[in-house]
Design a protein around this motif. Sequence first.
Motif, mmCIF file in Angstrom:
data_model
loop_
_atom_site.group_PDB
_atom_site.id
_atom_site.type_symbol
_atom_site.label_atom_id
_atom_site.label_comp_id
_atom_site.label_asym_id
_atom_site.label_seq_id
_atom_site.Cartn_x
_atom_site.Cartn_y
_atom_site.Cartn_z
ATOM 1 N N HIS A 186 -5.393 -3.310 -3.890
ATOM 2 C CA HIS A 186 -5.690 -2.682 -5.243
ATOM 3 C C HIS A 186 -4.398 -2.527 -6.089
ATOM 4 C CE1 HIS A 186 -4.051 1.349 -4.468
ATOM 5 N NE2 HIS A 186 -4.305 1.408 -3.061
ATOM 6 N N GLU A 193 -8.783 1.207 -6.498
ATOM 7 C CA GLU A 193 -8.387 2.104 -5.411
ATOM 8 C C GLU A 193 -9.671 2.435 -4.491
ATOM 9 O OE1 GLU A 193 -6.687 4.769 -2.424
ATOM 10 O OE2 GLU A 193 -8.204 5.400 -3.763
ATOM 11 N N GLN A 194 -10.713 3.101 -5.142
ATOM 12 C CA GLN A 194 -11.858 3.491 -4.737
ATOM 13 C C GLN A 194 -12.727 2.447 -4.145
ATOM 14 O OE1 GLN A 194 -12.782 6.936 -5.435
ATOM 15 N NE2 GLN A 194 -14.069 6.578 -3.775
ATOM 16 N N GLN A 196 -11.986 -0.615 -3.065
ATOM 17 C CA GLN A 196 -11.438 -1.222 -1.958
ATOM 18 C C GLN A 196 -11.587 -0.132 -0.549
ATOM 19 O OE1 GLN A 196 -8.552 -0.608 0.011
ATOM 20 N NE2 GLN A 196 -7.973 1.209 -0.984
ATOM 21 N N GLN A 213 -4.268 -3.242 4.021
ATOM 22 C CA GLN A 213 -4.926 -2.622 2.618
ATOM 23 C C GLN A 213 -3.571 -2.701 1.895
ATOM 24 O OE1 GLN A 213 -6.957 0.344 4.830
ATOM 25 N NE2 GLN A 213 -8.312 0.313 2.891
ATOM 26 N N GLU A 214 -3.262 -3.477 1.046
ATOM 27 C CA GLU A 214 -2.270 -3.614 0.048
ATOM 28 C C GLU A 214 -2.449 -3.090 -1.467
ATOM 29 O OE1 GLU A 214 0.754 -4.538 1.346
ATOM 30 O OE2 GLU A 214 0.169 -4.808 3.195
ATOM 31 N N ALA A 215 -1.140 -2.871 -1.917
ATOM 32 C CA ALA A 215 -1.639 -2.396 -3.268
ATOM 33 C C ALA A 215 -0.428 -3.241 -4.160
ATOM 34 C CB ALA A 215 -1.116 -0.921 -3.390
#
Lengths: 408, 353, 562
Positions: A186, A193-194, A196, A213-215
């Motif tokens: 995200h 964000e929501q 994913q 879970q990357e950003a």
Amino acid sequence: MKRTFALVLALTFVIGIAVFASNAQAADPLGDVKIKKDEPIHIAYWFVVAGPDASLGEDTKRGVEIAVDDKGGKILGHPIKLSGQDTGCNAEGGQAAATKLASDPTIVAAIGSNCSSEAKPGVPILWKAGIATVSPSNTAPYLTDPKRGPEYDGYLRTAHNDKVQGAVAAQFAFKKLGVKKAATIHDGSVYAEQLQAVFAEEFKKLGGTITSQEAVAPTDTDMRPVLTKIATGKPEFIYYPIFIAAAGHITRQVKEVTGLEKTNLMSADGAFSPDFYKAAGETAVGMFHSSPDFSAFAGGYKDFLAKHQKKYGEKPIAPFHAHAYDAATMVFAAIEKVAVKGKDGSLTIGRKALRDALYATKGLKGLTGTLNCDKFGDCADPRIAVYQQTAENIKKLENPQVPFWKPY
Amino acid sequence: MGQRFHGRFSPTDIVMWLIGGGLIFLAIWGAIATLSAGVYSARHWIDFVIFGLAQGSIYALIATGYTMVYGVLRMINFAHSEVFMSGPYTAYFVAAAFYRSGFLDAHPIVSLLFIFIVSMAISTGIAFALERVAYRPLRNAPRLVPLITAIGASFFLQYTFRGLYGSGFQAYPVFKMLEGHWTILGIRILRFQLVVILAAVLLMLALYSFVMRTRIGKAIRAVSEDKEASALMGIDVDKMISMTFVIGGAAAGAAGVLYAVMFKQVHFFMGFIPGIKAFTAAVLGGIGNIPGAMLGGIFLGLMESIGPSLFLDGLGIVAPYQLKDAIAFTMLVLVLIFRPTGILGERLAVKKA
Amino acid sequence: MNGGQSIWKSAVNIGAIGALTTVLLSLIGMVGAFSKRDIIYEIVTMGHTLLLTVGVFLSFLSAKRASQKGLGRVFGATLITGILTSGGVALLVIVGKTINLRMVFVNASPALYQLLIFGFDASFGVPLLLFSGLLCGLFAFLLFIAPPILRRILITGISSVAIAGVLQDLLRPIISIWGPLAGINDVLFAVNGLTLGGGLGMFLIISVVMFFWAHKGNKIKTKISTLPPGRQRMLKTGTWLILAVILIALPQILGLFLSEVITIVGLYVLLGLGLNIVVGFAGLLDLGYVAFFAVGSYIVAILTSPELGFFNMGFWSALPFAVIAGILAGVLLGIPVLKMRGDYLAIATLGFGEIIRILVLSDWLRPWLGGAQGIGKIPNVTISGYVFSTPQQIYYLILAGCLLVGFISWRLRDSRLGRAWMAVREDEDVAQAMGINLVATKLMAFATGAAFSALSGAIFATKIGSVYPHSFNVMISINILCLIIVGGMGSIPGVIVGSAALVGLPELLREFAEYRLLVYGAALVAMMLLRPEGLWPEEKRRRELHKEEEPEAVPADAQGSA
């Protein structure tokens, strides 16, 4: 002299407040908007049209403008006046823009906002002034959550609730593609964000594994390092429901990273637009997007694109123009339903009546599907389909016409 | 000059060293934890290094522009990021026209060269005009005033280009000869990354020798040492300052095309982040110091690429790449704690403007 | 620069600038967008006004350049500049009609060309366009030869009408809450823009008032200055009283939106006063000032928000924590950067600001700080049952904050510490040699600035009701820096003026969304070029800046009056 001045000042207040108070009694519990003969019906948008996210707002603004054109610029013989405020894609911008709209008593209804963070403080301010607003691109679940509180009663949206879309993506990955290991990315926006998070939750529930879970930041350009990190988990599927720029970079760069050459890619409606195909180029061939199933209405969308090209000299620049078009159509239809014509050619529009009419929207055929509003203001067609990009549609810079997979 | 407090260590010194030491300890601990977990193979690390070098060399090229302007005027040219944006954004239309006509695929090198020329010309023009309009009249104003005009000019240019070319993205066409990868000594490297690194190195060498060897370069250095004295020596100070902007603009224009080759997308806001990064790089290397700017750029690029995996992954921090800028800036603060004038030290005259 | 030749040359040069400006204004879409708004209903649009203003202003400029050389030359110069300015636009129309410029310039649409030639056919419209350029030149010439008072009246009158037209959507709602005075709206405003009568009437009223003031103004001023000291003091307290009454009554007069604007300006005044101590007093260039603002907001959010549910405090019990956290953050930032100077400091602080923003955004700290979803449901401020929720109510909170902080910084400036700060600003080495403790002085500056900023952040959090990491980006820091320098560095009233100009005006112009930042940028450059010392400079600094000019300026003046 001073004393007289102060006296005059005080007197003005008293009279002003008295007049203000006496004005309050009207037929509609929230007051009416009276539009005299030949006066325009004032509709306002609040979008992010300046700053780094400007293309999102510009795009939705154009959707609204084309909807006005399609209406011939008039509702019930009154011209439509469209004005707008910049929201900047942040909470304080949303609050300021909403306050400005709320202070203008001629505004009948609003269209906006773009970013969910703007809507959170903005919507209650508008609703306090009796202005209902329809958002084309807010997707955060809490805005239409049953527990959202009465201050959000004037809020509706034609965009998808993240809860619906994230879950569809997870089901598609697990059931249709049969992948067991997925990674998500995200960009720190409320939307991505929501989405994913919903995806990851649903995917795990179905029995899959989330490898990481990357950003990233929406302004990042070099995604290869983060993709390399993802590659160490050996996922079969990467879900990155982010916006055009960053999604374009990821799509282009993912095939250059060792270990991710054959991974399935999927994004969401935030990058389902001609502009994305420009950004990602041929590397987007074969990837998936979730978006409403508008195959039944594809003709209408084609027309829209032709008008867009003619009016603005380019293809749509972000994904939510069709939602904006639908939001405007919804508002127009509701105004037509509730406006009361006077004998002198004037119109009276009750604010509460307008809000109720908006919430009562059923079976309205829009560009993004059939609009049906539920009692919390979610109006988007809940039928989300998954599309696969082909070389052909990327080359033509068009969305694919036929869904690849449908959950229903 | 007065950077050390005479003789003794004050309590703040100790706190400062504790902060620095703590950060280094965390970094080493994280690195050991990451390496011992063995998630990443040597191949991954080599990839990280190459990614970092390619990104870093673009930072380095932009940083030279910052550092040169800083050298002669002692000011942060905030609008340099827009100088960087204007070239490739304009040259996009040339590239798109070439692509449509098929010229790009038929003569890729000629077209690329032409794109470079257009981009550098536009960036140079903007940089030159910028100095004339926004900075020259303020030569003797307090030093924060040109900083504000720079910020204003930066806004103005951003939104002018947005108005001219629209608020959407444009994407450069693919240069077929730069697609795919080469394998050198068993290391797989993407073609355009190698080309970008080599082009950046060549450009920087050319720039460096220009500044060190030619008459104009010497004059510019003289001006950055002492304006009054250079004027007395018969150097046209205004002209040299303009030259500095022209050279910095050309470097930014070239960096812009390399950026476009590597990332494809151009946009009216594309200059802002690389601009801030490049300025950080310039400071990191020691401001006013051209080799320092280059080193700073490469260091920053490497940190962004390797840092999150190396330092944070082992500490069990989720989504480490979200924190890559935080790592870059922490490294900056660390470097400045131990070397308050950058890695290579500053090359400024002792007299502060 | 002497001889007739150079006048024509300068007229042509200015004309070329005019052509470039007007073409640019057309191509960036400003003319197109503004033409949808009328200033005078169905007669003058904002788009035309924009282009005409450029033409008239530049022609006037070339008239001024030629002023020494006789009226004939002045006349020629204005006409040349005028026609060149319109010639650029005409060229754009002709080129645009033959080549499709839209491949590159998105706004170069047929609609734009039609607009530029007043909707006529090209064969009639283009000459008409050129003629309108000539008219601009002529008007500028008339303006130039008119007596100063007439010129002033004309310029003020026309620009007030234009401003009223531009701000119609702002003024209408405000006037409508004035009770019996609301009738003004019907007279003044048409559906879109002013009515012809309203515009003319307004112009007339302003002209009369100006004329009266020009004649009687001086008399009133002298009358006041010759009053006995007792009466003068009374007048002064009277003015203060009126000011106080106005400050208290302001939100009621201004209505919802302007109160909102004032609260935003107020928040920036708080921030500006804080940064003014760091940059203006102590001379430490801080580009990461938003960090403390973020700290204040987030501390209040964490302590009060039931969404996180850690503490569920009220605003007043959370406020001290926010301010203390701000001070701690200030010291924490201050220590590592103590030895850095100038721009090393700037970039290190910028980094600090970014680090804070990235940390509050991060998934890593999400369980405690809310991550990308921010923190919501921050309660309103209450004082014994009275709730501050609307902008009109929050205004008083911010007013109190501004008064408090303004008072503190005013006292600090003249204190021992304030003088130490200024010594450090002027020369660090000398200050140290004079026995000033650099470490303590600098840390105090950072801590005080941070405390003010955290206070502003705390109010901000309850005002918005939710905090998001995106509200704390580096542009905020830059904006605050701009406003204190535009206001006048180190000057306390300057901070207020700067906030009004750089925060208030863009807020008012929110409806011009995509162009307001462009205008903001251009205005920053223009303001700094015209008034490098700022709009309301600190007395000492103004003298310093004009030290060289002063002795020269006096004889020049004397010459002028002779």
